[in-house]
Motif scaffolding. Structure first.
Motif, PDB file in Angstrom:
ATOM      1  N   UNK A 163       0.768  -1.089   0.111  1.00  0.00           N
ATOM      2  CA  UNK A 163       0.122  -0.122   0.143  1.00  0.00           C
ATOM      3  C   UNK A 163       0.858   1.418   0.128  1.00  0.00           C
ATOM      4  N   UNK A 164       1.807   1.143   0.946  1.00  0.00           N
ATOM      5  CA  UNK A 164       2.672   2.358   0.832  1.00  0.00           C
ATOM      6  C   UNK A 164       3.424   2.497  -0.654  1.00  0.00           C
ATOM      7  N   UNK A 165       3.953   1.638  -0.999  1.00  0.00           N
ATOM      8  CA  UNK A 165       4.295   1.763  -2.490  1.00  0.00           C
ATOM      9  C   UNK A 165       3.726   2.237  -3.498  1.00  0.00           C
ATOM     10  N   UNK A 166       2.400   1.773  -3.543  1.00  0.00           N
ATOM     11  CA  UNK A 166       1.315   2.289  -4.301  1.00  0.00           C
ATOM     12  C   UNK A 166       0.798   3.509  -4.213  1.00  0.00           C
ATOM     13  N   UNK A 167       1.074   3.961  -3.007  1.00  0.00           N
ATOM     14  CA  UNK A 167       0.895   5.676  -2.687  1.00  0.00           C
ATOM     15  C   UNK A 167       1.775   6.260  -3.318  1.00  0.00           C
ATOM     16  N   UNK A 168       3.112   6.046  -3.200  1.00  0.00           N
ATOM     17  CA  UNK A 168       4.370   6.699  -3.725  1.00  0.00           C
ATOM     18  C   UNK A 168       4.092   6.544  -5.207  1.00  0.00           C
ATOM     19  N   UNK A 169       3.677   5.617  -5.864  1.00  0.00           N
ATOM     20  CA  UNK A 169       3.447   5.302  -7.235  1.00  0.00           C
ATOM     21  C   UNK A 169       2.573   6.312  -7.824  1.00  0.00           C
ATOM     22  N   UNK A 170       1.333   6.498  -7.127  1.00  0.00           N
ATOM     23  CA  UNK A 170       0.603   7.398  -7.374  1.00  0.00           C
ATOM     24  C   UNK A 170       0.963   8.952  -7.398  1.00  0.00           C
ATOM     25  N   UNK A 171       1.574   9.252  -6.258  1.00  0.00           N
ATOM     26  CA  UNK A 171       2.194  10.381  -5.974  1.00  0.00           C
ATOM     27  C   UNK A 171       3.007  10.946  -7.298  1.00  0.00           C
ATOM     28  N   UNK A 172       4.063   9.990  -7.634  1.00  0.00           N
ATOM     29  CA  UNK A 172       4.926  10.114  -8.519  1.00  0.00           C
ATOM     30  C   UNK A 172       4.228  10.237 -10.000  1.00  0.00           C
TER      31      UNK A 172
END
Length: 156
Positions: free
Chosen positions: A89-98
């Motif tokens: 989930x944390x990685x997906x949030x960072x992915x969406x932010x980027x």
């Protein structure tokens, strides 16, 4: 030059101009459509993983609070799955932010709120796990020591 030729030339000029202006507009539209589709897929995947996290937490509370192996080892397959899912989930949030538009502060702000809520949820859940572990079950923890004292007192 005949009238037919003039009309044909003007038609060709107008058609060429219309085609040249529509090509970049269509290219831009399809490019943005693809970006939106990709973002929607990432958000759907995030939502599914969030639901998995909630299900894992629920299953942990349902099953592991009565599992003597958990209290003996302080390890659980549910907790391992939960940690992996939280990292995802944390990685997906960072992915969406980027991948999201950097000028869109509303999306960034919402993602920060989601990330903060997830951190709070994880912290509260970890504290609850520690409390459950300390409380114990049957022969383990506080409950186990109290049960031993009660059985000792019952012998009198």
């Amino acid at each position: 030059m005949s009238f037919k030729s003039q009309v044909l030339i003007w038609f060709l000029v107008f058609s060429s101009i219309a085609m040249l202006t529509n090509l970049p507009i269509n290219w831009y539209y399809f490019d943005k459509k693809e970006d939106i589709t990709n973002s929607a897929q990432v958000i759907d995947s995030f939502y599914i993983n969030l639901l998995k996290t909630l299900l894992i937490q629920s299953d942990f509370l349902k099953y592991e609070t009565r599992n003597t192996e958990f209290f003996a080892t302080n390890e659980s397959n549910f907790l391992d799955s939960l940690r992996v899912n939280n990292a995802l989930l944390h990685d997906q949030i960072i992915s969406v932010k980027n991948s999201s538009d950097r000028n869109n502060y509303k999306i960034t702000e919402l993602l920060e709120e989601i990330q903060t809520s997830l951190r709070e949820n994880n912290y509260i859940f970890e504290e609850m796990i520690n409390s459950i572990y300390q409380r114990g079950f049957k022969d383990w923890g506080t409950e186990g020591s109290n049960e031993g004292k009660c059985s000792f007192a019952g012998n009198f």
